[in-house]
Write a protein that holds these residues in place. Structure first.
Motif, PDB file in Angstrom:
ATOM      1  N   GLU A   6      39.240 -15.193  69.307  1.00  0.00           N
ATOM      2  CA  GLU A   6      38.370 -16.254  69.808  1.00  0.00           C
ATOM      3  C   GLU A   6      36.927 -15.924  69.452  1.00  0.00           C
ATOM      4  O   GLU A   6      36.467 -14.798  69.677  1.00  0.00           O
ATOM      5  CB  GLU A   6      38.522 -16.385  71.317  1.00  0.00           C
ATOM      6  N   HIS A   7      36.237 -16.898  68.883  1.00  0.00           N
ATOM      7  CA  HIS A   7      34.836 -16.733  68.501  1.00  0.00           C
ATOM      8  C   HIS A   7      34.033 -17.848  69.159  1.00  0.00           C
ATOM      9  O   HIS A   7      34.426 -19.005  69.113  1.00  0.00           O
ATOM     10  CB  HIS A   7      34.664 -16.812  66.978  1.00  0.00           C
ATOM     11  N   LYS A   8      32.906 -17.473  69.744  1.00  0.00           N
ATOM     12  CA  LYS A   8      32.043 -18.448  70.398  1.00  0.00           C
ATOM     13  C   LYS A   8      31.196 -19.156  69.343  1.00  0.00           C
ATOM     14  O   LYS A   8      30.624 -18.515  68.471  1.00  0.00           O
ATOM     15  CB  LYS A   8      31.141 -17.718  71.399  1.00  0.00           C
ATOM     16  N   GLY A   9      31.126 -20.471  69.406  1.00  0.00           N
ATOM     17  CA  GLY A   9      30.281 -21.233  68.492  1.00  0.00           C
ATOM     18  C   GLY A   9      30.973 -21.566  67.182  1.00  0.00           C
ATOM     19  O   GLY A   9      32.190 -21.565  67.073  1.00  0.00           O
ATOM     20  N   PHE A  28      24.899 -25.324  59.754  1.00  0.00           N
ATOM     21  CA  PHE A  28      24.564 -24.621  60.992  1.00  0.00           C
ATOM     22  C   PHE A  28      23.702 -25.490  61.902  1.00  0.00           C
ATOM     23  O   PHE A  28      22.724 -26.084  61.467  1.00  0.00           O
ATOM     24  CB  PHE A  28      23.818 -23.317  60.664  1.00  0.00           C
ATOM     25  N   VAL A  29      24.066 -25.547  63.168  1.00  0.00           N
ATOM     26  CA  VAL A  29      23.316 -26.289  64.180  1.00  0.00           C
ATOM     27  C   VAL A  29      22.399 -25.302  64.894  1.00  0.00           C
ATOM     28  O   VAL A  29      22.872 -24.306  65.453  1.00  0.00           O
ATOM     29  CB  VAL A  29      24.268 -26.966  65.188  1.00  0.00           C
ATOM     30  N   PRO A  30      21.081 -25.539  64.882  1.00  0.00           N
ATOM     31  CA  PRO A  30      20.146 -24.613  65.527  1.00  0.00           C
ATOM     32  C   PRO A  30      20.516 -24.344  66.986  1.00  0.00           C
ATOM     33  O   PRO A  30      20.912 -25.250  67.714  1.00  0.00           O
ATOM     34  CB  PRO A  30      18.799 -25.334  65.436  1.00  0.00           C
ATOM     35  N   GLY A  31      20.396 -23.086  67.367  1.00  0.00           N
ATOM     36  CA  GLY A  31      20.664 -22.686  68.746  1.00  0.00           C
ATOM     37  C   GLY A  31      22.127 -22.406  69.045  1.00  0.00           C
ATOM     38  O   GLY A  31      22.451 -21.911  70.112  1.00  0.00           O
ATOM     39  N   GLU A  32      22.999 -22.721  68.110  1.00  0.00           N
ATOM     40  CA  GLU A  32      24.423 -22.514  68.317  1.00  0.00           C
ATOM     41  C   GLU A  32      24.814 -21.081  67.940  1.00  0.00           C
ATOM     42  O   GLU A  32      24.266 -20.509  67.005  1.00  0.00           O
ATOM     43  CB  GLU A  32      25.196 -23.505  67.438  1.00  0.00           C
ATOM     44  N   ASP A  33      25.734 -20.499  68.678  1.00  0.00           N
ATOM     45  CA  ASP A  33      26.296 -19.219  68.271  1.00  0.00           C
ATOM     46  C   ASP A  33      27.085 -19.436  66.990  1.00  0.00           C
ATOM     47  O   ASP A  33      27.625 -20.526  66.762  1.00  0.00           O
ATOM     48  CB  ASP A  33      27.238 -18.665  69.347  1.00  0.00           C
ATOM     49  N   LEU A  82      15.838 -19.039  59.868  1.00  0.00           N
ATOM     50  CA  LEU A  82      15.023 -20.164  59.403  1.00  0.00           C
ATOM     51  C   LEU A  82      15.390 -21.461  60.109  1.00  0.00           C
ATOM     52  O   LEU A  82      14.523 -22.228  60.537  1.00  0.00           O
ATOM     53  CB  LEU A  82      15.152 -20.344  57.895  1.00  0.00           C
ATOM     54  N   LYS A  83      16.661 -21.720  60.230  1.00  0.00           N
ATOM     55  CA  LYS A  83      17.123 -22.959  60.858  1.00  0.00           C
ATOM     56  C   LYS A  83      16.763 -22.995  62.341  1.00  0.00           C
ATOM     57  O   LYS A  83      16.421 -24.038  62.873  1.00  0.00           O
ATOM     58  CB  LYS A  83      18.639 -23.096  60.657  1.00  0.00           C
ATOM     59  N   ASN A  84      16.786 -21.841  63.010  1.00  0.00           N
ATOM     60  CA  ASN A  84      16.442 -21.794  64.417  1.00  0.00           C
ATOM     61  C   ASN A  84      14.946 -21.940  64.675  1.00  0.00           C
ATOM     62  O   ASN A  84      14.527 -22.196  65.798  1.00  0.00           O
ATOM     63  CB  ASN A  84      16.937 -20.490  65.054  1.00  0.00           C
ATOM     64  N   GLN A  85      14.114 -21.782  63.644  1.00  0.00           N
ATOM     65  CA  GLN A  85      12.670 -21.925  63.813  1.00  0.00           C
ATOM     66  C   GLN A  85      12.218 -23.374  63.760  1.00  0.00           C
ATOM     67  O   GLN A  85      11.083 -23.652  64.077  1.00  0.00           O
ATOM     68  CB  GLN A  85      11.936 -21.121  62.742  1.00  0.00           C
ATOM     69  N   LYS A  86      13.085 -24.276  63.335  1.00  0.00           N
ATOM     70  CA  LYS A  86      12.688 -25.687  63.219  1.00  0.00           C
ATOM     71  C   LYS A  86      12.595 -26.350  64.566  1.00  0.00           C
ATOM     72  O   LYS A  86      13.242 -26.056  65.481  1.00  0.00           O
ATOM     73  CB  LYS A  86      13.673 -26.445  62.332  1.00  0.00           C
TER      74      LYS A  86
END
Length: 86
Positions: A6-9, A28-33, A82-86
């Motif tokens: 099982e993997h989160k996200g 990739f969705v920002p903020g997602e594990d 980078l994606k999480n900085q948007k």
């Protein structure tokens, strides 16, 4: 097996085979594990890729260049940052 655990996200697999793949940056969705599988030198076998996809991993590309294993992991992590900085 790791892919059956099982993997989160989101779950991604980066490979070099020619098939339908999304760019990791777009998938990739920002903020997602997220978990990403990076293959060994020479890439995953086709059977390993198929097994991962069957376990719910999304095939992704890290770009047009073929990367060394060590570099691919850094590129994937940097893409998440980078994606999480948007």
């Amino acid at each position: 097996k790791f892919i059956l655990a099982e993997h989160k996200g989101a779950k991604f697999i980066a490979h070099c085979y020619e098939n339908e793949k999304r760019e990791l940056f777009d998938a990739f969705v920002p903020g997602e594990d997220a978990t990403i599988l990076i293959g060994p030198e020479g890439d995953f076998s086709k059977e390993e890729v198929e097994a991962a996809i069957g376990a719910g991993f999304i095939p992704v590309s890290l770009g047009n260049s073929r990367l060394r294993t060590e570099t691919a992991g850094l590129v994937a992590c940097h893409t998440f940052i980078l994606k999480n900085q948007k």
